[in-house]
Design a protein around this motif. Structure first.
Motif, PDB file in Angstrom:
ATOM      1  N   SER A   1      43.326 -26.645  13.506  1.00 32.23           N
ATOM      2  CA  SER A   1      43.783 -28.033  13.673  1.00 32.23           C
ATOM      3  C   SER A   1      45.232 -28.144  13.638  1.00 32.23           C
TER       4      SER A   1
ATOM      5  N   ILE B   1      42.167 -30.336  17.793  1.00 30.90           N
ATOM      6  CA  ILE B   1      41.379 -29.435  17.270  1.00 30.90           C
ATOM      7  C   ILE B   1      40.948 -28.574  18.378  1.00 30.90           C
TER       8      ILE B   1
ATOM      9  N   THR C   1      41.691 -37.124  16.397  1.00 25.93           N
ATOM     10  CA  THR C   1      41.504 -38.023  15.241  1.00 25.93           C
ATOM     11  C   THR C   1      42.711 -38.677  14.925  1.00 25.93           C
TER      12      THR C   1
ATOM     13  N   GLU D   1      44.922 -34.446   9.709  1.00 22.91           N
ATOM     14  CA  GLU D   1      43.968 -33.352   9.260  1.00 22.91           C
ATOM     15  C   GLU D   1      44.774 -32.203   8.749  1.00 22.91           C
TER      16      GLU D   1
ATOM     17  N   VAL E   1      39.834 -25.037  10.022  1.00 24.64           N
ATOM     18  CA  VAL E   1      39.080 -26.268   9.890  1.00 24.64           C
ATOM     19  C   VAL E   1      37.560 -25.714  10.071  1.00 24.64           C
TER      20      VAL E   1
ATOM     21  N   ILE F   1      34.132 -28.077  11.784  1.00 26.45           N
ATOM     22  CA  ILE F   1      33.650 -29.246  12.362  1.00 26.45           C
ATOM     23  C   ILE F   1      32.041 -29.446  12.059  1.00 26.45           C
TER      24      ILE F   1
ATOM     25  N   CYS G   1      31.481 -35.988  15.406  1.00 25.89           N
ATOM     26  CA  CYS G   1      31.792 -34.983  14.557  1.00 25.89           C
ATOM     27  C   CYS G   1      32.423 -35.402  13.352  1.00 25.89           C
TER      28      CYS G   1
ATOM     29  N   VAL H   1      35.576 -33.561  10.840  1.00 26.25           N
ATOM     30  CA  VAL H   1      36.332 -32.397  10.395  1.00 26.25           C
ATOM     31  C   VAL H   1      36.343 -31.974   8.546  1.00 26.25           C
TER      32      VAL H   1
END
Length: 352
Positions: A244, A253, A264, A268, A273, A275, A344, A346
Motif C-alpha cells: 500500500s 494497492i 480506497t 491505509e 498489507v 487484502i 475487498c 484491506v
C-alpha cells in the motif's frame, strides 16, 4: 433496558480468565448465538447465565432483576444440553412432564401443556415412545419440548445439534428457528459451527480467548468482519499479500509493483498489507484478463459449486465457482482472477 443484560461479566480460574469483561444486551424474543473456537469461553458464559457457574465479577440482570447470584432453580430458565439428558426409563410425554411435576402443576394443566408443546415440535404421535426408540433429531426435539413446556423467560442451548449427522443437522437448524419464532422466546445458543450461527441467528457474538471481538447481524459479520481473526474464522477467506502507498487521494494497492485496481478514499498504512476477499467474490477469467494471473492447482466438486485453488503472485487463492453445467479449468491451466473493489477489505500487516 434490554431484557437480558450481562455487564462486565468475568470468570477467572486462578490467574486464567475464561471470560473477561463480557458485555451483552439481549432484546426480548431475540435469537443470539455465541460463536467461537473451543476454549474461547462460550460455554462458561452460558453456564454463568444458567447459574451453574458463579461470575468472578460483573452483573447479570433479566427483566430488570439482578440474577447474578441466584441459584439455577430460582432463575426458571430452559436449558438444552449437548447430550439432551433425557430420562431413558421415561416416555416422551413423561420426560416433557417432569419439569411441570417438579413445579407441582396440576394434572389437567400438565396434560394441556404437554399436548400443545408436542404438537409444536411435531411429536404428538410419539408421546408414548422411549428415547431409545427415537432418532437423534426426535430426541433433540424432546429435549427442546421439555425445556419450553415450563414457559421459561429464556431458552439456553449448549451446542444442541452437535450430535446429529450433517444432513439432519441442517434440517434441524431451521426447525429450531421455526420453534423459537413460533414461541417468541429469547434464545441464546452456543455453537462453534459458523453456518449454524449465521443461518438462524438474529445476532452473532464472536468470542476469542474469553473476549467478545464482534457482535453483529449474520450478514454484517460475514461481509464486514472487524479483524483478521473474524475474517478467517467466519466462512472461507482469501488473504492476498500486497503493498500500500498513499498517493494524496487515497491508497494505491499493488502486487509485485503491479496495480491491482483497488483504491480506497481512506488512508491505509504504507507498506505491506493483506487484502481480504471471500472465495465467492472472485471470478475466473480468460488468461490475460482480470486483476491477477494464476495457475489452477486443485479443483473440488462440491455439488452446487466447484472450489478451485489457483497459485498467484499474491498467494494461493480459493475461488467458489457456481455449478452451471460446465466444469472450471483443469489443474495446471492458466487463468485470470477478477473481483470488484467493493468486495475487498484491506488489513494492516502482510498476510501470513
Amino acid at each position: 433496558m434490554s431484557f437480558l443484560n450481562l455487564e462486565k461479566v468475568s470468570k477467572f480460574y486462578g490467574s486464567v480468565a475464561a471470560v473477561h469483561d463480557f458485555d451483552l444486551a439481549v432484546e426480548k424474543g431475540e435469537f443470539i448465538s455465541l460463536l467461537g473456537p473451543s476454549g474461547c469461553g462460550k460455554t462458561t458464559t452460558l453456564q454463568m447465565i444458567t447459574g451453574l457457574v458463579r461470575p468472578s465479577s460483573g452483573t447479570i440482570t433479566m427483566g430488570g432483576r439482578d440474577i447474578t447470584h441466584l441459584p439455577p432453580p430460582q432463575r426458571e430458565l430452559g436449558v438444552v444440553f449437548q447430550s439432551y439428558a433425557l430420562f431413558p426409563h421415561m416416555t416422551v410425554a413423561q420426560n416433557v412432564s417432569f419439569g411441570l411435576e417438579m413445579r407441582k402443576v396440576a394434572k389437567p394443566e400438565r396434560d394441556k401443556r404437554i399436548k400443545e408443546i408436542l404438537s409444536l415440535v411435531h411429536l404428538s404421535a410419539l408421546a408414548d415412545r422411549y428415547p431409545r426408540e427415537m432418532s437423534g433429531g426426535q430426541r433433540q426435539r424432546v429435549a427442546i419440548a421439555r425445556a419450553l413446556v415450563i414457559n421459561p423467560p429464556v431458552l439456553l442451548l449448549d451446542e444442541p445439534l452437535s450430535n446429529l449427522d450433517a444432513q439432519l443437522r441442517e434440517e434441524m437448524q431451521f426447525e429450531l428457528r421455526r420453534i423459537q419464532q413460533t414461541v417468541g422466546i429469547t434464545t441464546i445458543m452456543v455453537t462453534h459451527d459458523q453456518a449454524e450461527a449465521l443461518s438462524i441467528s438474529d445476532r452473532v457474538v464472536v468470542m476469542e480467548k474469553g473476549r467478545i471481538t464482534q457482535v453483529d447481524t449474520p450478514y454484517e459479520l460475514y461481509e464486514h468482519p472487524r479483524n483478521d481473526f473474524i475474517s478467517s474464522f467466519v466462512g472461507k477467506s482469501n488473504f492476498m499479500c500486497a503493498t500500500s502507498s498513499f498517493n494524496g487521494k487515497g491508497a494505491s494497492i499493488s502486487i509485485d509493483n503491479t496495480p491491482i485496481r483497488f483504491n480506497t478514499d481512506r488512508r491505509e498504512p504504507d507498506g505491506k498489507v493483506s487484502i481480504f476477499i471471500r472465495p465467492e467474490k472472485l471470478r475466473l477469467t480468460e488468461p490475460g484478463e482480470g486483476q491477477i494471473q494464476g495457475k489452477v492447482t486443485t479443483r473440488y466438486f462440491m455439488g452446487s459449486q466447484w472450489l478451485v485453488s489457483a497459485e498467484t503472485s499474491a498467494g494461493v487463492l480459493a475461488v467458489a465457482v457456481p455449478n452451471l453445467g460446465a466444469p472450471p479449468p483443469m489443474e495446471g491451466e492458466t487463468v485470470g482472477l477478477a473481483w470488484q473493489s467493493a468486495d475487498c477489505r484491506v488489513l494492516a500487516g502482510a498476510a501470513k
